[in-house]
Motif scaffolding. Structure first.
Motif, PDB file in Angstrom:
ATOM      1  N   ASP A   1       0.839  -1.209   0.000  1.00 28.83           N
ATOM      2  CA  ASP A   1       0.000   0.000   0.000  1.00 28.83           C
ATOM      3  C   ASP A   1       0.870   1.254   0.000  1.00 28.83           C
ATOM      4  O   ASP A   1       0.593   2.229  -0.706  1.00 28.83           O
ATOM      5  CB  ASP A   1      -0.918   0.029   1.233  1.00 28.83           C
ATOM      6  CG  ASP A   1      -1.985  -1.049   1.186  1.00 28.83           C
ATOM      7  OD1 ASP A   1      -2.512  -1.316   0.095  1.00 28.83           O
ATOM      8  OD2 ASP A   1      -2.285  -1.620   2.255  1.00 28.83           O
ATOM      9  N   MET A   2       1.932   1.241   0.813  1.00 27.81           N
ATOM     10  CA  MET A   2       2.805   2.402   0.916  1.00 27.81           C
ATOM     11  C   MET A   2       3.559   2.609  -0.397  1.00 27.81           C
ATOM     12  O   MET A   2       3.678   3.741  -0.890  1.00 27.81           O
ATOM     13  CB  MET A   2       3.792   2.245   2.080  1.00 27.81           C
ATOM     14  CG  MET A   2       4.621   3.496   2.337  1.00 27.81           C
ATOM     15  SD  MET A   2       5.556   3.439   3.889  1.00 27.81           S
ATOM     16  CE  MET A   2       6.971   2.465   3.384  1.00 27.81           C
ATOM     17  N   GLU A   3       4.046   1.515  -0.986  1.00 24.71           N
ATOM     18  CA  GLU A   3       4.783   1.624  -2.252  1.00 24.71           C
ATOM     19  C   GLU A   3       3.863   2.113  -3.378  1.00 24.71           C
ATOM     20  O   GLU A   3       4.255   2.982  -4.175  1.00 24.71           O
ATOM     21  CB  GLU A   3       5.399   0.276  -2.626  1.00 24.71           C
ATOM     22  CG  GLU A   3       6.239   0.355  -3.885  1.00 24.71           C
ATOM     23  CD  GLU A   3       6.953  -0.950  -4.197  1.00 24.71           C
ATOM     24  OE1 GLU A   3       6.822  -1.425  -5.340  1.00 24.71           O
ATOM     25  OE2 GLU A   3       7.639  -1.489  -3.304  1.00 24.71           O
ATOM     26  N   ASP A   4       2.640   1.571  -3.440  1.00 26.80           N
ATOM     27  CA  ASP A   4       1.690   1.995  -4.477  1.00 26.80           C
ATOM     28  C   ASP A   4       1.388   3.489  -4.357  1.00 26.80           C
ATOM     29  O   ASP A   4       1.337   4.212  -5.352  1.00 26.80           O
ATOM     30  CB  ASP A   4       0.379   1.198  -4.376  1.00 26.80           C
ATOM     31  CG  ASP A   4       0.550  -0.270  -4.735  1.00 26.80           C
ATOM     32  OD1 ASP A   4       1.608  -0.618  -5.309  1.00 26.80           O
ATOM     33  OD2 ASP A   4      -0.359  -1.064  -4.438  1.00 26.80           O
TER      34      ASP A   4
ATOM     35  N   LEU B   1      12.425   1.250  -2.968  1.00 27.94           N
ATOM     36  CA  LEU B   1      11.661   2.497  -3.093  1.00 27.94           C
ATOM     37  C   LEU B   1      12.461   3.541  -3.873  1.00 27.94           C
ATOM     38  O   LEU B   1      11.918   4.291  -4.691  1.00 27.94           O
ATOM     39  CB  LEU B   1      11.301   3.049  -1.704  1.00 27.94           C
ATOM     40  CG  LEU B   1      10.320   2.236  -0.864  1.00 27.94           C
ATOM     41  CD1 LEU B   1      10.316   2.739   0.581  1.00 27.94           C
ATOM     42  CD2 LEU B   1       8.915   2.291  -1.452  1.00 27.94           C
ATOM     43  N   VAL B   2      13.777   3.567  -3.617  1.00 27.19           N
ATOM     44  CA  VAL B   2      14.652   4.530  -4.289  1.00 27.19           C
ATOM     45  C   VAL B   2      14.973   4.062  -5.703  1.00 27.19           C
ATOM     46  O   VAL B   2      14.867   4.837  -6.666  1.00 27.19           O
ATOM     47  CB  VAL B   2      15.946   4.749  -3.473  1.00 27.19           C
ATOM     48  CG1 VAL B   2      16.897   5.704  -4.199  1.00 27.19           C
ATOM     49  CG2 VAL B   2      15.600   5.290  -2.089  1.00 27.19           C
ATOM     50  N   THR B   3      15.353   2.790  -5.863  1.00 26.60           N
ATOM     51  CA  THR B   3      15.767   2.320  -7.192  1.00 26.60           C
ATOM     52  C   THR B   3      14.598   2.309  -8.174  1.00 26.60           C
ATOM     53  O   THR B   3      14.792   2.497  -9.374  1.00 26.60           O
ATOM     54  CB  THR B   3      16.407   0.918  -7.113  1.00 26.60           C
ATOM     55  OG1 THR B   3      15.494   0.014  -6.487  1.00 26.60           O
ATOM     56  CG2 THR B   3      17.704   0.947  -6.328  1.00 26.60           C
ATOM     57  N   LYS B   4      13.383   2.134  -7.686  1.00 23.77           N
ATOM     58  CA  LYS B   4      12.209   2.177  -8.568  1.00 23.77           C
ATOM     59  C   LYS B   4      11.777   3.613  -8.875  1.00 23.77           C
ATOM     60  O   LYS B   4      10.894   3.837  -9.692  1.00 23.77           O
ATOM     61  CB  LYS B   4      11.041   1.418  -7.931  1.00 23.77           C
ATOM     62  CG  LYS B   4      11.253  -0.090  -7.844  1.00 23.77           C
ATOM     63  CD  LYS B   4      10.131  -0.745  -7.032  1.00 23.77           C
ATOM     64  CE  LYS B   4      10.439  -2.218  -6.796  1.00 23.77           C
ATOM     65  NZ  LYS B   4       9.446  -2.832  -5.885  1.00 23.77           N
TER      66      LYS B   4
END
Length: 319
Positions: free
Chosen positions: A146-149, A209-212
């Motif tokens: 949820d947080m990543e989305d 989170l950073v690399t994406k």
């Protein structure tokens, strides 16, 4: 009636590190109140840069301060070196302390020093950015996904806005390690356990989170720390502690933000608790006076004055 003849005062030194001006002023006020109420003792506040080194040198050289800060991370090192006076029979109302914070300063059933305050991590989110993206605010049942989305949808690199700003900081990533079911070492701290599939999962998620491209480091957006990036509207979400509250109120009073629990990982919820105790030195020459002062500053009155600043939370359950 004539005042009682003044005897020589016992001089004590409280050594710690300096934080914000607001904290320094309040701590000095509490010390002043104690000095006024305790005519036979004078406590001097000594806030030093490069604290760990200065403390080490003073303890090794036999010139230890009478009261000093001990971070929970350093407690076992100093206790194993026999540098700390045992406060087990000295600290007043020990049962009032939050159990896991008391445990952080306990060894072999002995409670060495009372925790002065504590801070935990949470998720701060920018309501305006969520509203603009048409996203519901974070809830207590959020997952990592949820947080990543949300971070993906909130990122607008053309505007210099990222879903999150996170740094390569052990004191943040460890929360995700525990959410993944990992640990740093085993129960009795005799074996490292950090090289595990759980730690790999937590690292892949956090760094991912950073690399994406959904998160940036604070230096990538020309800020000194994630809280500043959040205040400037460059981060839709950050993982910080209660120290961010007074900072945002002071520096960014118009920011509309909310606070939620950290999302649950594969093995559930976890956060970090950061805490520091007031310790007395094993070699102390004025231990009775040291403990009297510690019991004031870590007691209900002194702790309330300190934690009412809103910078950290009281460790006494009664407060």
């Amino acid at each position: 009636a004539p005042a009682a003849a003044a005897g020589p005062k016992t001089e004590l030194v409280l050594m710690g590190w300096s934080s914000s001006d607001a904290e320094n002023v309040r701590l000095q006020q509490i010390v002043d109140q104690y000095n006024a109420a305790t005519p036979n003792v004078n406590v001097t506040l000594s806030q030093v840069p490069d604290y760990d080194t200065k403390l080490q040198v003073s303890l090794a050289g036999g010139s230890a301060p009478d009261v000093f800060y001990v971070d929970s991370f350093k407690f076992l090192d100093l206790q194993n070196a026999e540098a700390l006076a045992n406060g087990n029979d000295q600290v007043k109302d020990p049962a009032d302390f939050v159990p896991n914070l008391k445990a952080a300063f306990t060894k072999d059933g002995q409670f060495y020093c009372p925790p002065k305050d504590f801070s935990t991590l949470a998720l701060q989110y920018n309501k305006d950015l969520f509203d603009a993206a048409g996203l519901a605010y974070p809830t207590p049942d959020w997952s990592w996904q949820d947080m990543e989305d949300a971070a993906a949808k909130l990122t607008d690199k053309d505007k210099g806005v990222y879903g999150m700003v996170v740094n390569p900081d052990m004191a943040r990533w460890l929360a995700f390690l525990y959410q993944a079911g990992g640990s740093v070492y085993n129960e009795d701290a005799t074996k490292m356990t950090i090289n595990s599939p759980e730690a790999k999962a937590a690292m892949d998620f956090y760094v991912g989170l950073v690399t994406k491209g959904y998160a940036a480091q604070s230096s990538d957006v020309s800020t000194g720390w994630p809280g500043e990036a959040f205040g400037q509207g460059k981060a839709a979400m950050v993982v910080e502690g209660n120290w961010i509250m007074s900072y945002l109120t002071d520096q960014f009073p118009d920011l509309k933000f909310g606070v939620a629990e950290l999302p649950a990982g594969p093995k559930g919820k976890a956060t970090m608790a950061f805490t520091v105790c007031y310790a007395a030195p094993a070699s102390g020459k004025h231990l009775a006076e040291s403990w009297d002062f510690i019991n004031y500053i870590a007691g209900p009155e002194g702790m309330k004055a300190w934690s009412d600043l809103g910078l950290a939370m009281p460790t006494r359950q009664s407060l």
